[in-house]
Write an enzyme that holds these catalytic residues in place. Structure first.
Site, short mmCIF file in Angstrom:
data_model
loop_
_atom_site.label_atom_id
_atom_site.label_comp_id
_atom_site.label_asym_id
_atom_site.label_seq_id
_atom_site.Cartn_x
_atom_site.Cartn_y
_atom_site.Cartn_z
N LYS A 1 5.67 2.04 2.72
CA LYS A 1 4.54 1.50 3.49
C LYS A 1 5.01 0.23 4.17
CE LYS A 1 -0.39 0.32 2.90
NZ LYS A 1 -1.48 0.13 1.93
N SER B 1 -5.85 2.84 2.86
CA SER B 1 -5.06 2.35 3.98
C SER B 1 -3.66 2.96 4.06
CB SER B 1 -4.96 0.83 3.90
OG SER B 1 -4.17 0.44 2.79
N SER C 1 -6.52 2.26 -1.77
CA SER C 1 -5.64 2.59 -0.65
C SER C 1 -4.49 3.54 -0.97
CB SER C 1 -5.05 1.31 -0.05
OG SER C 1 -6.01 0.68 0.76
#
Lengths: 468, 446
Positions: free
Chosen positions: A79, A154, A178
């Site tokens: 990420k 997310s 997330s």
């Protein structure tokens, strides 16, 4: 043309590499090919690591020389909240669009030390603010199962990249769901570890008291393999545990016979989509068949979870984003997207003198009550099963104009962050062509138990692989 | 004067720990090339996290204990949020409602000054305004960023500038005795912020002033870099506020800066512009707990402090308070004196005689060891001449008989010189001059 190596799990990849069936270069190339092929569609990656093949070659050489470190030669994605030395790290925000970090986060260092190959950096809601991936300043990620739909956020790109077999595994951050929410939207396994089990050092902070550093994998077993690498005390993060870290793979196959699994009655009231409800009831039935005892429990302060979370989280966000003040990182504050601005303003307000007592302090008190709910519950049960999202994946654009509606999709996930407990999202089938999953919650540092329960369930399911 | 000044004081003391407050960078930044003592943590880079320096916390508690504070069992750090270019995180890690030390005091000659709190925080970077290539620019040096600071806040107990000056001298002395900071004003180790307001003498009040009797305003003065200027700034502020009150105006609550050249204070920031620091508990650092045993361990490290030492010197050595003040000004000087007293007692030199010699002759304590000093004092009373041959013979013999001391000296322990000088002297007739003994020994040992 595609040799299919990219569809393998960590376990399968390691076996293949050990048995010399293929090399890390071949495995890595298969992933990079898949990225090349689908990334323009899915928008899962923001940056590709140009050195990945070289690193894979070095991993192959190391294996030739007798090394067998836990992730040697396994391609992974990160990420874009994880700092990578010399490799652009943007937080999916224009504010950091040209930022090249000077150091690796502790987790990245551990993964590199374990032999993992970094394929690149994945897309997500900017600064990890969002539940759909649509708040990325670099465009939304699409759900590989149906590109009209969101992959969840997310950690949208990390989830989508694993689901679309662009990578073998990926990292994520989970501040209010997330990791777990996008995992359940993409048919992947997502782990939010106990707060303090995995170092936050070198990962861009969203809300420091809630941020948990986890990962996406194709199987529960892979999740345990991954956690064995990332977990443990970090002298650079004062909030990490000093506990001895167990081998998370140890009891994986031991089943759930005799386990007491709690089902919170507050979670199955109005607001929960009927298809998801049906799906979870199916999962509960499976657990009964596997020999677990299902017990209804109560988490009475659940209803305060979202309110509490949306005070504490923006408060910390407003402070954590203060450093991007336009002086040092090239771009000024006008480059913050709407959602970041919304949270900065909200958090600045709730911390202001005169409001602190009414909001932040109250929320912290509610947080204590939520934590106590779980402490009480775990006196009666070993683990808890709950929905992840109240609804199946929604269409792109469906909620972008209604932030509150978007916030409410976190209703089942935020409480684990508020309580600091681990949650493992496990796929449990499909609703139409879109995946769904449930989460297993356990006491602090009970990841081993969660893997055991998740693995037992996973054995009853057929792993559905995306047709490409 | 119609008005009674009411003054409180905030003092920042920079600790001289090896490393910074939250990272392992060296804290010894003074005079170093800009931005060479930095890392992700003190630069506030994305993802960096603070890990508190245990020694700094212990030293803060040491200061708090030396100022008679209560030590909280549980303490925590908080974030103080504000924007300034020298603050790379956009917040300073400080302590808000649970400081390490609470409710202490410093006793002045005529009055007790209450200490409200002693807390720990981190220093900021430093802005330099320069001209680069014909362009006016502001440069930031982060070497100082994250250096540990202890803030000591008094109650509004001072009545005038001389009391503030006396307090500061005592505080500086205590800090130096504790050996936790050089407390050097010029280097910015110690920074002072007095707050001043006036009340009419007619109104019914007495010190200590209860909060409801405090004036409705206070003026804080910053940018003061010497004890002399703090007194002058306070005097200037008393005059300025008095003039306003005489015109029936209430001075504005504000922050003012001391302008050294003009000899006045200048408005910097009014109440309307005052910061809302949005304090909240620092989530990156777990709360810090202190057990009684840990507090006791820190207490045991505290040396005899100036007040106790003064009392003891007066009593033990029969010295005047004037003499004691001079001898105890620095801990090293006091230790030197006591060693000299010990050495002198073998030659029946009285403590008073030694004190007089030190105060009047001001020997260089770095060059003359206490034993030598005793010799010097004895010399002032001696008459007998010794031939240089006799002297040399005595030195040779002493060095031969004391191989351990010789070895120590050669290993760098020059303090044994005094011992050897004493031995040589003992070989000589009483009241012989000790002149030249030191040089002879040094030569022989070269």
């Amino acid at each position: 043309m595609n040799n299919g190596l990219n569809t393998l799990t960590i376990r399968e990849s390691l076996e293949g590499l050990r048995n010399k069936e293929f090399s890390s270069v071949e495995l890595t190339r298969a992933c990079l090919d898949q990225i090349k092929k689908y990334n323009s569609d899915i928008n899962a990656f923001l940056t590709i690591n140009e050195r990945a093949i070289n690193e894979a070659r070095r991993a192959d050489e190391a294996r030739e020389n007798g090394s067998d470190s836990p992730l040697l030669g396994i391609p992974i994605a990160l990420k874009d909240m994880f700092l990578t030395k010399g490799l652009r790290t943007t937080a999916a925000s224009h504010v950091l669009e040209n930022y090249i970090p000077q150091y690796d986060s502790t987790v990245v260092q551990k993964l590199k030390d374990a032999g993992a190959i970094i394929l690149g950096k994945t897309n997500h809601d900017a600064w990890a603010h969002g539940s759909s991936g649509e708040n990325s300043d670099f465009g939304p990620t699409k759900n590989p199962w149906n590109k009209e739909y969101v992959p969840g956020g997310s950690s949208s790109g990390s989830a989508a990249s694993v689901a679309a077999d662009m990578t073998i595994a990926s990292t994520g951050t989970d501040t209010g769901g997330s990791i777990r929410l996008p995992a359940s939207f993409t048919n992947t396994v997502g782990l939010k570890p106990t707060y303090g089990l995995v170092s936050r050092y070198g990962i861009i902070a969203m809300a420091s008291s809630l941020d948990s550093i986890g990962h996406f994998t194709k199987t529960v077993e892979d999740s345990a393999i991954f956690l064995n690498v990332t977990a443990g005390n970090d002298p650079m993060d004062a909030t990490t545990t000093k506990n001895k870290i167990p081998n998370h793979l140890e009891d994986l196959d031991k089943g759930v016979k005799g386990f007491k699994i709690g089902v919170p009655k507050e979670y199955f009231t109005q607001g929960l989509d009927s298809n998801i409800k049906k799906n979870i009831e199916g999962a509960i039935k499976k657990f009964e068949e596997l020999g677990a005892e299902i017990i209804e429990i109560s988490l009475p302060h659940t209803e305060y979870g979202i309110a509490c979370y949306y005070i504490i989280q923006p408060s910390e966000v407003s402070s954590n984003l203060a450093r991007y003040d336009g002086i040092r990182y090239g771009n000024d504050r006008t480059r913050f997207g709407d959602e970041a601005v919304r949270r900065i303003i909200l958090g600045t307000f709730t911390l202001s003198s005169g409001y602190y007592e009414a909001y932040y302090k109250k929320a912290m008190q509610a947080r204590t009550l939520i934590r106590q709910d779980f402490e009480e519950a775990f006196k009666k049960v070993d683990a808890i099963i709950s929905p992840v999202s109240p609804t199946p994946p929604w269409e792109l654009g469906e909620k972008v104009d209604d932030p509150l509606k978007m916030y409410l999709s976190d209703v089942y996930t935020v409480i684990a962050n508020l309580a600091g407990i681990p949650g493992l999202a496990v796929p449990s089938g499909f609703i139409g062509d879109l995946p769904t999953g449930f989460q297993i919650l356990g006491p602090q540092f009970s990841e081993k138990l969660l893997f055991r329960i998740g693995h037992a369930f996973e054995q009853t399911q057929e792993r559905k692989v995306l047709e490409k | 004067m119609k008005y009674q000044p009411i003054i409180g004081l905030e003092t920042h003391v920079e600790l001289k720990t090896k490393s910074k407050m939250f990272c392992s960078c060296s804290a010894d930044y003074f005079g170093k090339e800009p931005n060479t003592y930095v890392c992700p943590v003190c630069l506030g880079l994305p993802g960096a996290l603070p890990v508190p320096n245990k020694t700094a916390i212990e030293w803060c508690i040491k200061i708090a204990l030396a100022l008679n504070c209560k030590i909280s069992n549980i303490s925590k750090f908080d974030r103080k949020n504000y924007f300034y270019p020298d603050l790379p995180k956009g917040y300073q890690i400080s302590q808000y409602d649970e400081p390490f030390g609470l409710e202490g005091n410093i006793k002045l000659k005529t009055k007790n000054i209450r200490i409200r709190r002693v807390h720990m925080e981190e220093d900021t970077g430093k802005l330099l305004h320069a001209n680069v290539g014909g362009k006016k620019v502001s440069l930031i040096d982060f070497n100082r960023s994250g250096v540990p600071l202890v803030e000591i806040v008094t109650e509004p107990d001072f009545e005038n500038a001389p009391q503030v000056a006396e307090y500061l001298q005592k505080l500086q002395q205590i800090i130096r005795y504790l050996d936790v900071s050089n407390a050097d004003m010029e280097k910015g180790d110690m920074r002072l912020e007095p707050n001043i307001s006036l009340v009419s003498r007619i109104s019914n009040f007495q010190f200590p002033i209860s909060s409801e009797n405090l004036p409705k305003y206070k003026v804080e003065v910053k940018n003061i870099n010497s004890f002399r200027f703090v007194a002058r700034a306070i005097e200037a502020e008393i005059i300025r506020q008095g003039e306003l009150l005489n015109r029936d105006e209430t001075p504005t609550q504000e922050t003012r800066g001391w302008d050294e050249k003009k000899g006045t204070t200048v408005s910097q920031r009014s109440k309307e512009e005052a910061h809302d620091y949005r304090y909240f508990p620092e989530p990156d650092i777990p709360p810090i707990t202190f057990g009684l045993r840990e507090i006791r361990a820190v207490r045991e490290q505290i040396p005899e402090l100036p007040d106790e030492k003064r009392k003891r010197f007066e009593k033990e050595y029969g010295l005047s308070s004037h003499d004691v003040d001079i001898l105890t000004r620095e801990r090293s000087a006091a230790d030197y004196y006591e060693q000299a007293v010990k050495d002198g007692s073998k030659h029946s030199l009285t403590p008073k005689k030694i004190a007089n010699y030190i105060i009047n002759k001001k020997p260089d304590m770095d060059k003359t060891v206490p034993g030598e000093l005793v010799e010097l004092i004895l010399v002032t009373h001696q008459t007998t001449e010794v031939s240089s041959e006799e002297l040399k013979q005595a030195v040779r013999q002493v060095l031969l008989e004391n191989p351990k001391a010789v070895g120590d000296y050669k290993a760098g322990k020059t303090q044994v010189l005094g011992f050897l000088i004493g031995k040589v002297r003992a070989q000589l007739p009483p009241k012989s001059s000790s002149e030249g003994i030191r040089e002879l020994i040094e030569q022989a040992l070269k």
